[in-house]
Design a protein around this motif. Structure first.
Motif, PDB file in Angstrom:
ATOM      1  N   MET A   1       0.852  -1.197   0.000  1.00  0.00           N
ATOM      2  CA  MET A   1       0.000   0.000   0.000  1.00  0.00           C
ATOM      3  C   MET A   1       0.885   1.243   0.000  1.00  0.00           C
ATOM      4  N   LYS A   2       0.270   2.379  -0.354  1.00  0.00           N
ATOM      5  CA  LYS A   2       1.020   3.636  -0.444  1.00  0.00           C
ATOM      6  C   LYS A   2       0.958   4.406   0.878  1.00  0.00           C
ATOM      7  N   ALA A   3       2.019   5.172   1.129  1.00  0.00           N
ATOM      8  CA  ALA A   3       2.069   6.023   2.311  1.00  0.00           C
ATOM      9  C   ALA A   3       2.906   7.250   1.979  1.00  0.00           C
ATOM     10  N   VAL A   4       2.691   8.305   2.766  1.00  0.00           N
ATOM     11  CA  VAL A   4       3.499   9.522   2.623  1.00  0.00           C
ATOM     12  C   VAL A   4       4.467   9.568   3.794  1.00  0.00           C
ATOM     13  N   GLN A   5       5.754   9.550   3.460  1.00  0.00           N
ATOM     14  CA  GLN A   5       6.758   9.552   4.526  1.00  0.00           C
ATOM     15  C   GLN A   5       7.635  10.802   4.415  1.00  0.00           C
ATOM     16  N   ILE A   6       7.886  11.410   5.557  1.00  0.00           N
ATOM     17  CA  ILE A   6       8.897  12.465   5.606  1.00  0.00           C
ATOM     18  C   ILE A   6      10.209  11.750   5.949  1.00  0.00           C
ATOM     19  N   ILE A   7      11.077  11.648   4.958  1.00  0.00           N
ATOM     20  CA  ILE A   7      12.331  10.907   5.125  1.00  0.00           C
ATOM     21  C   ILE A   7      13.230  11.642   6.110  1.00  0.00           C
ATOM     22  N   GLN A   8      13.352  12.934   5.880  1.00  0.00           N
ATOM     23  CA  GLN A   8      14.081  13.856   6.754  1.00  0.00           C
ATOM     24  C   GLN A   8      13.492  15.231   6.469  1.00  0.00           C
ATOM     25  N   PRO A   9      13.805  16.232   7.289  1.00  0.00           N
ATOM     26  CA  PRO A   9      13.193  17.534   7.043  1.00  0.00           C
ATOM     27  C   PRO A   9      13.293  17.957   5.575  1.00  0.00           C
ATOM     28  N   ASN A  10      12.160  18.443   5.055  1.00  0.00           N
ATOM     29  CA  ASN A  10      12.033  18.940   3.681  1.00  0.00           C
ATOM     30  C   ASN A  10      12.163  17.873   2.602  1.00  0.00           C
ATOM     31  N   GLU A  11      12.041  16.612   2.975  1.00  0.00           N
ATOM     32  CA  GLU A  11      12.044  15.552   1.962  1.00  0.00           C
ATOM     33  C   GLU A  11      10.831  14.643   2.158  1.00  0.00           C
ATOM     34  N   LEU A  12       9.853  14.828   1.264  1.00  0.00           N
ATOM     35  CA  LEU A  12       8.605  14.064   1.332  1.00  0.00           C
ATOM     36  C   LEU A  12       8.615  13.029   0.215  1.00  0.00           C
ATOM     37  N   LYS A  13       8.237  11.782   0.552  1.00  0.00           N
ATOM     38  CA  LYS A  13       8.231  10.731  -0.472  1.00  0.00           C
ATOM     39  C   LYS A  13       6.966   9.896  -0.377  1.00  0.00           C
ATOM     40  N   ILE A  14       6.465   9.471  -1.540  1.00  0.00           N
ATOM     41  CA  ILE A  14       5.417   8.456  -1.560  1.00  0.00           C
ATOM     42  C   ILE A  14       6.149   7.116  -1.531  1.00  0.00           C
ATOM     43  N   ILE A  15       5.850   6.302  -0.530  1.00  0.00           N
ATOM     44  CA  ILE A  15       6.549   5.023  -0.413  1.00  0.00           C
ATOM     45  C   ILE A  15       5.553   3.857  -0.453  1.00  0.00           C
ATOM     46  N   ASP A  16       6.072   2.675  -0.704  1.00  0.00           N
ATOM     47  CA  ASP A  16       5.277   1.452  -0.595  1.00  0.00           C
ATOM     48  C   ASP A  16       5.601   0.799   0.735  1.00  0.00           C
ATOM     49  N   VAL A  17       4.567   0.484   1.513  1.00  0.00           N
ATOM     50  CA  VAL A  17       4.789  -0.218   2.786  1.00  0.00           C
ATOM     51  C   VAL A  17       3.834  -1.400   2.875  1.00  0.00           C
ATOM     52  N   GLU A  18       4.165  -2.327   3.757  1.00  0.00           N
ATOM     53  CA  GLU A  18       3.299  -3.480   4.002  1.00  0.00           C
ATOM     54  C   GLU A  18       1.957  -3.000   4.555  1.00  0.00           C
ATOM     55  N   LYS A  19       0.882  -3.582   4.083  1.00  0.00           N
ATOM     56  CA  LYS A  19      -0.432  -3.303   4.679  1.00  0.00           C
ATOM     57  C   LYS A  19      -0.436  -3.902   6.090  1.00  0.00           C
ATOM     58  N   PRO A  20      -0.848  -3.129   7.110  1.00  0.00           N
ATOM     59  CA  PRO A  20      -0.813  -3.673   8.477  1.00  0.00           C
ATOM     60  C   PRO A  20      -1.821  -4.814   8.659  1.00  0.00           C
ATOM     61  N   VAL A  21      -1.527  -5.702   9.587  1.00  0.00           N
ATOM     62  CA  VAL A  21      -2.479  -6.768   9.918  1.00  0.00           C
ATOM     63  C   VAL A  21      -2.916  -6.571  11.367  1.00  0.00           C
ATOM     64  N   ILE A  22      -4.165  -6.941  11.649  1.00  0.00           N
ATOM     65  CA  ILE A  22      -4.641  -6.762  13.015  1.00  0.00           C
ATOM     66  C   ILE A  22      -4.079  -7.858  13.917  1.00  0.00           C
ATOM     67  N   ASP A  23      -3.867  -7.504  15.183  1.00  0.00           N
ATOM     68  CA  ASP A  23      -3.451  -8.495  16.173  1.00  0.00           C
ATOM     69  C   ASP A  23      -4.294  -8.279  17.432  1.00  0.00           C
ATOM     70  N   GLU A  24      -3.864  -8.842  18.547  1.00  0.00           N
ATOM     71  CA  GLU A  24      -4.676  -8.771  19.753  1.00  0.00           C
ATOM     72  C   GLU A  24      -4.838  -7.326  20.255  1.00  0.00           C
ATOM     73  N   LYS A  25      -3.763  -6.532  20.134  1.00  0.00           N
ATOM     74  CA  LYS A  25      -3.807  -5.158  20.643  1.00  0.00           C
ATOM     75  C   LYS A  25      -4.407  -4.226  19.596  1.00  0.00           C
ATOM     76  N   ASN A  26      -3.815  -4.221  18.430  1.00  0.00           N
ATOM     77  CA  ASN A  26      -4.327  -3.377  17.332  1.00  0.00           C
ATOM     78  C   ASN A  26      -5.358  -4.191  16.562  1.00  0.00           C
ATOM     79  N   ASN A  27      -6.577  -4.224  17.125  1.00  0.00           N
ATOM     80  CA  ASN A  27      -7.561  -5.196  16.649  1.00  0.00           C
ATOM     81  C   ASN A  27      -8.590  -4.640  15.668  1.00  0.00           C
ATOM     82  N   VAL A  28      -8.369  -3.409  15.216  1.00  0.00           N
ATOM     83  CA  VAL A  28      -9.269  -2.830  14.212  1.00  0.00           C
ATOM     84  C   VAL A  28      -8.434  -2.337  13.031  1.00  0.00           C
ATOM     85  N   LEU A  29      -8.784  -2.794  11.842  1.00  0.00           N
ATOM     86  CA  LEU A  29      -8.101  -2.315  10.634  1.00  0.00           C
ATOM     87  C   LEU A  29      -8.957  -1.211  10.026  1.00  0.00           C
ATOM     88  N   VAL A  30      -8.364  -0.025   9.903  1.00  0.00           N
ATOM     89  CA  VAL A  30      -9.086   1.131   9.376  1.00  0.00           C
ATOM     90  C   VAL A  30      -8.562   1.453   7.986  1.00  0.00           C
TER      91      VAL A  30
END
Ligand code: MN
Ligand code: ZN
Length: 342
Positions: free
Chosen positions: A1-30
């Motif tokens: 999935m796509k995300a917007v990451q600030i790599i370092q100050p003044n550097e913004l990048k569209i990156i690909d990251v793993e889609k999160p999976v729900i677990d016992e604590k983070n039990n809602v996927l939004v």
């Protein structure tokens, strides 16, 4: 999935990251549908937010739809529209034990210390999800987050009906504070340097306004408070000399609220605080205020419609942040949208 990451100050990048999976604590996927751009996001992008760490997926005004829930979840279900709490806390340190998790010793704010909402999906605990009122679109709902910040400062100030409140600064923060404060007290003075903002403040419930470029703040506050000074002053200007100005403008036994994040030194003096026995209090983030903000909307006391001035698709985040930097006068609230992933 796509995300917007600030790599370092003044550097913004569209990156690909793993889609999160729900677990016992983070039990809602939004599945995100709208994410606001806040002054503090701009600060992280430009490297002026002392709290932020890099690289960071920013965004703390997070609205979406529940895509999937884990086994123990009872309050939300797939398809629900929610806003996600930005504050995460440890639950057992001193502030947490006394019910003030917003200043947890191990505080982790989504989009600041841990990854936030400028991404297609996030997995969060059910307790961090708040159901949106039907009356509010997803994009307008991002305004619930700034509203919680305003509720926090008015709550910390113990604002009451007979207070004489001074709101110093009528930008995004100050005008949101005014929206909440007018529900709690009648005598509100707003000070700023821009006449248009002061006019808007008057239309929104300020009894008196002061343009500090043309008028003396302390003198005028005294005049508008029968010589006493304000009983509560909230600093939503957060400039170099705003604190000393508010210490002067506030009357005996008053409360002065700070909200700024500057680490630059500023001169104040003890006599002002001691002689008037002022309470100087900080107000940071919000402490379980999402429910209160949503309740005010349900009660018809708070209308957040129409605050958003511009939207950009998430993948055009760079354009959106460049537009913020243009300081175009038409900018009020900018929201990143996720229709591009439908
Ligand atoms: Mn915000
Ligand atoms: Zn804690």
């Amino acid at each position: 999935m796509k995300a917007v990451q600030i790599i370092q100050p003044n550097e913004l990048k569209i990156i690909d990251v793993e889609k999160p999976v729900i677990d016992e604590k983070n039990n809602v996927l939004v599945k995100m549908t709208a994410a606001g751009i806040c002054g503090s996001d701009v600060g992280i992008y430009h490297g002026t937010n002392a709290a932020a760490t890099y690289p960071r997926i920013i965004g703390h005004e997070m609205v979406g739809r529940v895509a999937e829930v884990g086994p123990g979840v009872t309050q939300v279900k797939a398809g629900d529209r929610v806003i996600v709490n930005q504050v995460t806390s440890c639950g057992h340190c001193y502030p947490c034990r006394i019910g003030r998790g917003n200043v947890c010793d191990s505080l982790a704010v989504r989009g600041v210390h841990i990854d936030g909402g400028y991404r297609e999906f996030l997995a969060v605990p059910e307790s961090d999800c708040y159901l949106l009122p039907d009356s509010l679109s997803d994009k307008d709902a991002v305004m619930i987050e700034p509203t919680t910040i305003a509720i926090q400062s008015c709550t910390r100030a113990e604002l009451k009906k007979d207070d004489m409140l001074l709101i110093y600064g009528s930008g995004a923060l100050g005008s949101t504070i005014l929206k909440i404060a007018r529900l709690m007290c009648d005598h509100i003075i707003v000070a700023d340097i821009v006449d248009d903002k002061l006019e808007a403040a008057k239309a929104n419930g300020a009894k008196y306004t002061i343009n500090v470029m043309k008028e003396d703040l302390v003198e005028k506050v005294k005049e508008y408070t029968e010589g006493h000074g304000s009983t509560v002053s909230i600093d939503s200007a957060c400039t170099k000399d705003s604190l000393i100005q508010l210490l002067k403008a506030t009357g005996n036994a008053g409360r002065v609220m700070t909200m700024g994040f500057s680490v630059a030194g500023t001169e104040v003096n003890q006599f002002l605080i001691t002689s008037k026995e002022l309470d100087v209090r900080g107000s940071r983030l919000q402490n379980k205020m999402f429910g209160k903000a949503i309740q005010l909307i349900h009660e018809g006391k708070l209308d957040l419609n129409g605050a958003v001035s511009h939207t950009f698709p998430l993948l055009k985040a760079q354009e959106a942040f460049d537009f913020v930097d243009s300081h175009d006068p038409s900018i009020r609230k900018i929201v990143l949208t996720f229709d591009c992933f439908e």
